[in-house]
Design a protein around this motif. Sequence first.
Motif, PDB file in Angstrom:
ATOM      1  N   GLY A  90      11.516 -18.336 -25.710  1.00  0.00           N
ATOM      2  CA  GLY A  90      12.321 -18.776 -24.550  1.00  0.00           C
ATOM      3  C   GLY A  90      11.973 -17.956 -23.311  1.00  0.00           C
ATOM      4  O   GLY A  90      12.077 -18.723 -22.159  1.00  0.00           O
ATOM      5  N   ASP A  91      11.732 -16.664 -23.539  1.00  0.00           N
ATOM      6  CA  ASP A  91      11.005 -15.848 -22.349  1.00  0.00           C
ATOM      7  C   ASP A  91       9.870 -16.295 -21.577  1.00  0.00           C
ATOM      8  O   ASP A  91       9.839 -16.352 -20.260  1.00  0.00           O
ATOM      9  CB  ASP A  91      10.919 -14.559 -22.588  1.00  0.00           C
ATOM     10  CG  ASP A  91       9.539 -14.184 -23.607  1.00  0.00           C
ATOM     11  OD1 ASP A  91       9.227 -15.351 -24.306  1.00  0.00           O
ATOM     12  OD2 ASP A  91       9.289 -13.325 -23.717  1.00  0.00           O
ATOM     13  N   ALA A  92       8.978 -17.359 -22.143  1.00  0.00           N
ATOM     14  CA  ALA A  92       8.143 -17.851 -21.405  1.00  0.00           C
ATOM     15  C   ALA A  92       8.532 -18.981 -20.520  1.00  0.00           C
ATOM     16  O   ALA A  92       7.854 -19.655 -19.866  1.00  0.00           O
ATOM     17  CB  ALA A  92       6.942 -18.226 -22.458  1.00  0.00           C
ATOM     18  N   ILE A  93       9.591 -19.702 -20.623  1.00  0.00           N
ATOM     19  CA  ILE A  93      10.070 -20.795 -20.062  1.00  0.00           C
ATOM     20  C   ILE A  93      11.572 -20.419 -19.374  1.00  0.00           C
ATOM     21  O   ILE A  93      12.324 -21.416 -19.410  1.00  0.00           O
ATOM     22  CB  ILE A  93       9.978 -22.141 -21.149  1.00  0.00           C
ATOM     23  CG1 ILE A  93      10.903 -22.001 -21.961  1.00  0.00           C
ATOM     24  CG2 ILE A  93       8.610 -22.434 -21.020  1.00  0.00           C
ATOM     25  CD1 ILE A  93      10.951 -23.322 -22.963  1.00  0.00           C
ATOM     26  N   GLU A  94      11.994 -19.287 -19.275  1.00  0.00           N
ATOM     27  CA  GLU A  94      13.220 -18.905 -18.567  1.00  0.00           C
ATOM     28  C   GLU A  94      13.687 -19.774 -17.638  1.00  0.00           C
ATOM     29  O   GLU A  94      12.763 -20.043 -16.533  1.00  0.00           O
ATOM     30  CB  GLU A  94      13.199 -17.448 -18.300  1.00  0.00           C
ATOM     31  CG  GLU A  94      14.525 -16.892 -17.900  1.00  0.00           C
ATOM     32  CD  GLU A  94      14.620 -15.623 -17.361  1.00  0.00           C
ATOM     33  OE1 GLU A  94      15.704 -15.262 -16.712  1.00  0.00           O
ATOM     34  OE2 GLU A  94      13.646 -14.740 -17.543  1.00  0.00           O
ATOM     35  N   GLY A  95      14.778 -20.494 -17.474  1.00  0.00           N
ATOM     36  CA  GLY A  95      15.130 -21.332 -16.494  1.00  0.00           C
ATOM     37  C   GLY A  95      14.698 -22.747 -16.632  1.00  0.00           C
ATOM     38  O   GLY A  95      14.758 -23.424 -15.345  1.00  0.00           O
ATOM     39  N   PHE A  96      14.055 -22.998 -17.634  1.00  0.00           N
ATOM     40  CA  PHE A  96      13.284 -24.279 -17.771  1.00  0.00           C
ATOM     41  C   PHE A  96      14.055 -25.296 -17.368  1.00  0.00           C
ATOM     42  O   PHE A  96      15.399 -25.586 -17.550  1.00  0.00           O
ATOM     43  CB  PHE A  96      12.788 -24.631 -19.276  1.00  0.00           C
ATOM     44  CG  PHE A  96      12.031 -25.711 -19.403  1.00  0.00           C
ATOM     45  CD1 PHE A  96      10.565 -25.508 -19.295  1.00  0.00           C
ATOM     46  CD2 PHE A  96      12.556 -26.940 -20.031  1.00  0.00           C
ATOM     47  CE1 PHE A  96       9.825 -26.613 -19.362  1.00  0.00           C
ATOM     48  CE2 PHE A  96      11.729 -27.852 -19.998  1.00  0.00           C
ATOM     49  CZ  PHE A  96      10.354 -27.798 -19.801  1.00  0.00           C
ATOM     50  N   PHE A  97      13.642 -26.416 -16.476  1.00  0.00           N
ATOM     51  CA  PHE A  97      14.573 -27.448 -15.898  1.00  0.00           C
ATOM     52  C   PHE A  97      14.453 -28.773 -16.798  1.00  0.00           C
ATOM     53  O   PHE A  97      13.285 -29.310 -16.897  1.00  0.00           O
ATOM     54  CB  PHE A  97      14.251 -27.843 -14.375  1.00  0.00           C
ATOM     55  CG  PHE A  97      14.917 -28.951 -13.688  1.00  0.00           C
ATOM     56  CD1 PHE A  97      16.271 -28.839 -13.400  1.00  0.00           C
ATOM     57  CD2 PHE A  97      14.319 -30.213 -13.696  1.00  0.00           C
ATOM     58  CE1 PHE A  97      16.996 -29.906 -12.918  1.00  0.00           C
ATOM     59  CE2 PHE A  97      14.952 -31.279 -13.252  1.00  0.00           C
ATOM     60  CZ  PHE A  97      16.303 -31.271 -12.744  1.00  0.00           C
ATOM     61  N   LEU A  98      15.643 -29.283 -17.160  1.00  0.00           N
ATOM     62  CA  LEU A  98      15.840 -30.406 -17.583  1.00  0.00           C
ATOM     63  C   LEU A  98      16.460 -31.531 -16.877  1.00  0.00           C
ATOM     64  O   LEU A  98      17.535 -31.207 -16.493  1.00  0.00           O
ATOM     65  CB  LEU A  98      16.525 -30.665 -19.017  1.00  0.00           C
ATOM     66  CG  LEU A  98      15.549 -29.617 -20.202  1.00  0.00           C
ATOM     67  CD1 LEU A  98      16.593 -29.524 -21.477  1.00  0.00           C
ATOM     68  CD2 LEU A  98      14.336 -30.509 -20.567  1.00  0.00           C
ATOM     69  N   ASP A  99      15.945 -32.591 -16.462  1.00  0.00           N
ATOM     70  CA  ASP A  99      16.900 -33.645 -15.715  1.00  0.00           C
ATOM     71  C   ASP A  99      17.374 -34.617 -16.810  1.00  0.00           C
ATOM     72  O   ASP A  99      17.565 -34.136 -17.928  1.00  0.00           O
ATOM     73  CB  ASP A  99      15.883 -34.413 -15.074  1.00  0.00           C
ATOM     74  CG  ASP A  99      14.879 -35.467 -15.580  1.00  0.00           C
ATOM     75  OD1 ASP A  99      15.191 -35.948 -16.964  1.00  0.00           O
ATOM     76  OD2 ASP A  99      13.682 -35.540 -14.923  1.00  0.00           O
ATOM     77  N   SER A 100      18.254 -35.409 -16.266  1.00  0.00           N
ATOM     78  CA  SER A 100      19.395 -36.034 -17.017  1.00  0.00           C
ATOM     79  C   SER A 100      18.665 -37.047 -18.102  1.00  0.00           C
ATOM     80  O   SER A 100      19.126 -37.505 -18.925  1.00  0.00           O
ATOM     81  CB  SER A 100      20.085 -36.829 -16.172  1.00  0.00           C
ATOM     82  OG  SER A 100      19.639 -37.881 -15.257  1.00  0.00           O
ATOM     83  N   ASN A 101      17.157 -37.299 -17.928  1.00  0.00           N
ATOM     84  CA  ASN A 101      16.584 -38.122 -18.737  1.00  0.00           C
ATOM     85  C   ASN A 101      15.717 -37.451 -19.829  1.00  0.00           C
ATOM     86  O   ASN A 101      14.611 -38.070 -20.546  1.00  0.00           O
ATOM     87  CB  ASN A 101      15.917 -39.267 -17.957  1.00  0.00           C
ATOM     88  CG  ASN A 101      16.410 -39.886 -17.155  1.00  0.00           C
ATOM     89  OD1 ASN A 101      17.618 -40.478 -17.493  1.00  0.00           O
ATOM     90  ND2 ASN A 101      16.117 -40.074 -15.821  1.00  0.00           N
TER      91      ASN A 101
END
Length: 401
Positions: free
Chosen positions: A159-170
């Motif tokens: 997870g540290d490589a994608i910290e704050g990863f954004f997922l939209d509602s789809n």
Amino acid sequence: MATRDAVPALLCILLCVLAVVPPAAAAPDGSATGPGVDPLVQQGVEPDSTRIVVDVESDGSARWEIQYWTRLDDENTTEAFSSLQDDVRANPEDYTSAFESRITDTVSAAENSTGREMSVTNVSVSAETRSLPDSFGVVTYSFEWSNFAAVDGEQLVVGDAIEGFFLDSNSRLIVSWPDEYGPVSVQPTGDEMRENTVIWRGADTEFVSGEPSLVLEVGAGGGTTDTTQTTTDDSGVPPSSVDDPFPTTSALAVLAVVAVALVGGVFYLRSRGIIGGDDGLDTVAESAETDSEQTPPTDEPTTPAPGAPDETTAAADDTADDEADDVPPELLSNEERVLRLIESRGGRIKQQEVAGALDWTDAKTSKVVRGMRDEGTIEGFRLGRENVLRLPEDDDEREDL
């Protein structure tokens, strides 16, 4: 009297059934976004949802798949995806070149933030159709990400490589790990946990600083098993309502359950003598005749019922309609623009003409029209090989036709 008692009983049965049957999921707004989606849109395919599948290995490397799912529920979308599928097979570099460049930038930024040496290899793209049982077109970008997870003895820290990863509602993020590992810590809590897999859905979860974070350890609980049996697709991931803009299968199942319950209720009430054949109808008719005989005629002028339109209201409505026609097109919603166009063509228009008149892609036109047809705002029918749209017709007009 028997019929009057039966009506509340039937309503009670219906309400009880609806109370235990979950409603069909609502369709999400907007289309899928992400790296590699632009070439799909340029080919007339606008994906409905995104699945990001990450398979972590024991050495910390990970196999990534970014899947774009498009529901193939009309002829235009199906033909557009078929053309896209042929182009992907013939010219894969046209799709992977920009995608690989963007992913390489992302991995380089992760390398700087984590201090681990990372690389991107084996970038590829594929397009296929899947049936679940509804048909979907799936475009999958794949690549290998070395040192994606940190290896610390018998632990894997993901997870540290994608910290704050954004997922939209789809979108959804699906992370899997080797059988010999089990989760020690999962932050935030997964929206769904199954054996060796955690799923986060953008509609339910938003990652903050330090998330997502997944600590795995050899022999820790032997993985997490979901005891609920779930139908899976070819990728091993169960389709979600979030990916289903128009859940027709669920809706039909609900209607079937309601219908069976109502039929059973009628037979039960008849067996109890509460309702029965034509006697109940005769009783209602006799009651209606009695009420009409007891109601004396009156010569007093009638007044409009509350809420009924009078001449003033009708004139105001006409004025409002004229003002609506003066609204600039850029201030109208997509649905309002389609309705205005159909009305300007006398109530009927070919779907292909809508796309040309509004300068929309076939995929966008199909999505807007599909939503309006589901809501009953417009109707459609086939005329040869063309889809024709029209304004809803009342029962008298249908009989005339």
